[in-house]
Design a protein around this motif. Structure first.
Motif, PDB file in Angstrom:
ATOM      1  N   PRO A  62       0.828  -1.212   0.000  1.00  0.00           N
ATOM      2  CA  PRO A  62       0.000   0.000   0.000  1.00  0.00           C
ATOM      3  C   PRO A  62       0.860   1.260   0.000  1.00  0.00           C
ATOM      4  N   SER A  63       0.297   2.311  -0.527  1.00  0.00           N
ATOM      5  CA  SER A  63       1.034   3.579  -0.593  1.00  0.00           C
ATOM      6  C   SER A  63       1.165   4.174   0.815  1.00  0.00           C
ATOM      7  N   PRO A  64       2.144   5.039   1.006  1.00  0.00           N
ATOM      8  CA  PRO A  64       2.293   5.673   2.330  1.00  0.00           C
ATOM      9  C   PRO A  64       1.050   6.437   2.775  1.00  0.00           C
ATOM     10  N   ARG A  65       0.368   7.048   1.829  1.00  0.00           N
ATOM     11  CA  ARG A  65      -0.847   7.783   2.180  1.00  0.00           C
ATOM     12  C   ARG A  65      -1.933   6.845   2.714  1.00  0.00           C
ATOM     13  N   SER A  66      -2.137   5.710   2.059  1.00  0.00           N
ATOM     14  CA  SER A  66      -3.160   4.774   2.531  1.00  0.00           C
ATOM     15  C   SER A  66      -2.750   4.134   3.862  1.00  0.00           C
ATOM     16  N   ARG A  67      -1.443   3.911   4.061  1.00  0.00           N
ATOM     17  CA  ARG A  67      -0.994   3.389   5.355  1.00  0.00           C
ATOM     18  C   ARG A  67      -1.264   4.394   6.463  1.00  0.00           C
ATOM     19  N   TYR A  68      -0.986   5.659   6.204  1.00  0.00           N
ATOM     20  CA  TYR A  68      -1.229   6.703   7.202  1.00  0.00           C
ATOM     21  C   TYR A  68      -2.711   6.769   7.566  1.00  0.00           C
ATOM     22  N   PHE A  69      -3.578   6.785   6.560  1.00  0.00           N
ATOM     23  CA  PHE A  69      -5.001   6.894   6.836  1.00  0.00           C
ATOM     24  C   PHE A  69      -5.549   5.631   7.497  1.00  0.00           C
TER      25      PHE A  69
END
Length: 88
Positions: A5-12
């Motif tokens: 997963p992308s860093p953005r999706s991991r953060y969210f």
């Protein structure tokens, strides 16, 4: 093999897990405060404890799963600060 997963999706995802845990704990506190008999209070305490555990355990497990490791060639530093095969 699936793509990571992308860093953005991991953060969210981590933020959503933490928010869900906090909402569960707040719901448990409200249940404790409004209960007039003992069994809803026990249920509220169990809800608070499980929400806090979920917040800590699931966030930690996801972060550990998604943590970046050393480069495949072994040239970069490891988690402990030394390269593989480096002498002390």
């Amino acid at each position: 093999m699936t793509t990571p997963p992308s860093p953005r999706s991991r953060y969210f995802t981590l933020a959503a897990v933490r928010i869900a845990g906090a909402l569960g704990a707040v719901l448990g506190v409200v249940l404790i405060a409004r209960a007039h008999v003992w069994w809803p209070k026990v249920l509220g305490v169990a809800l608070v404890l499980s929400a806090l555990y979920m917040t800590a355990a699931v966030s930690g497990a996801l972060a550990a799963r998604w943590r970046s490791g050393p480069p495949p060639d072994g040239s970069g530093p490891t988690r402990w600060g030394r390269r593989r095969g480096a002498r002390r």
